[in-house]
Motif scaffolding. Sequence first.
Motif, PDB file in Angstrom:
ATOM      1  N   SER A 146       0.834  -1.208   0.000  1.00 16.85           N
ATOM      2  CA  SER A 146       0.000   0.000   0.000  1.00 16.85           C
ATOM      3  C   SER A 146       0.867   1.255   0.000  1.00 16.85           C
ATOM      4  N   MET A 147       1.928   1.255   0.807  1.00 15.14           N
ATOM      5  CA  MET A 147       2.818   2.416   0.873  1.00 15.14           C
ATOM      6  C   MET A 147       3.516   2.645  -0.466  1.00 15.14           C
ATOM      7  N   LEU A 148       3.992   1.553  -1.087  1.00 14.68           N
ATOM      8  CA  LEU A 148       4.685   1.684  -2.364  1.00 14.68           C
ATOM      9  C   LEU A 148       3.753   2.219  -3.451  1.00 14.68           C
ATOM     10  N   VAL A 149       2.524   1.741  -3.462  1.00 14.79           N
ATOM     11  CA  VAL A 149       1.565   2.209  -4.461  1.00 14.79           C
ATOM     12  C   VAL A 149       1.242   3.678  -4.233  1.00 14.79           C
ATOM     13  N   ARG A 150       0.977   4.053  -2.984  1.00 14.44           N
ATOM     14  CA  ARG A 150       0.669   5.462  -2.696  1.00 14.44           C
ATOM     15  C   ARG A 150       1.830   6.365  -3.063  1.00 14.44           C
ATOM     16  N   GLN A 151       3.042   5.895  -2.791  1.00 19.39           N
ATOM     17  CA  GLN A 151       4.224   6.723  -3.012  1.00 19.39           C
ATOM     18  C   GLN A 151       4.541   6.909  -4.490  1.00 19.39           C
ATOM     19  N   HIS A 152       4.468   5.820  -5.246  1.00 18.50           N
ATOM     20  CA  HIS A 152       4.887   5.863  -6.640  1.00 18.50           C
ATOM     21  C   HIS A 152       3.740   6.067  -7.628  1.00 18.50           C
ATOM     22  N   PHE A 153       2.544   5.640  -7.259  1.00 16.84           N
ATOM     23  CA  PHE A 153       1.392   5.721  -8.170  1.00 16.84           C
ATOM     24  C   PHE A 153       0.164   6.231  -7.399  1.00 16.84           C
ATOM     25  N   PRO A 154       0.189   7.465  -6.976  1.00 13.10           N
ATOM     26  CA  PRO A 154      -0.878   7.975  -6.109  1.00 13.10           C
ATOM     27  C   PRO A 154      -2.265   7.991  -6.750  1.00 13.10           C
TER      28      PRO A 154
END
Length: 215
Positions: A101-109
């Motif tokens: 979830s963190m990676l998606v929010r960070q890279h693909f908001p």
Amino acid sequence: MNQEDNPTRDHYTTLEVAGLLGMAVRSVQLMVDREELEAWKTPGGHRRISRASVERWIASRRPASAQGDRNFGDAPRPHTQHGGTRLLLIEDSTHFQNLVSMLVRQHFPSVELRVADDGIAGLAIYGQFQPDILIVDILLPGIDGPTLITSLRSHPQFARSQLIVITSLDESQRAPYAFALKGVRVIHKPRLVAELPGLLSQLLPESAPAQKTSL
């Protein structure tokens, strides 16, 4: 009009429920045996499953973030022109749920992410959410992960989704599952931070990753 063709009837056949939930007929039969779904048999011996119990089951298995956002039986929402990509993660570990979830929010908001913590709930959400990308752990509680992955690859319902498998098993430990993983994108969980953003960027060419920052 035949009652079986009436879209407003209060029951489904076992085959219809299997199609709605993306499951095998046998899995639905087991759910009835466990009294997770309400069912009865017609005089001819055919099983009928209560529509209300199917709706309750789906609602109870959705993540809290998904509760109340749609009614069962609604048509899938159309993609928007901007930020309409959908991603579904099926993963039982809270740690890796949070990491993905963190990676998606960070890279693909702009990507819309849903999370399910077991395979059965994930399949139910899939039918409602219709994700563009499905990330699934090969080892999940309550379901045979390799069989699930094989089914996902062969079932027309899932043909529209890109599949990524994540696993804590190293290459040698994955050998028994080679039949299910052949040709599938696989990420070893210790490599998630390094590999997932780049792979998602390849699958979402229209989505430029956000500038990388320290984790």
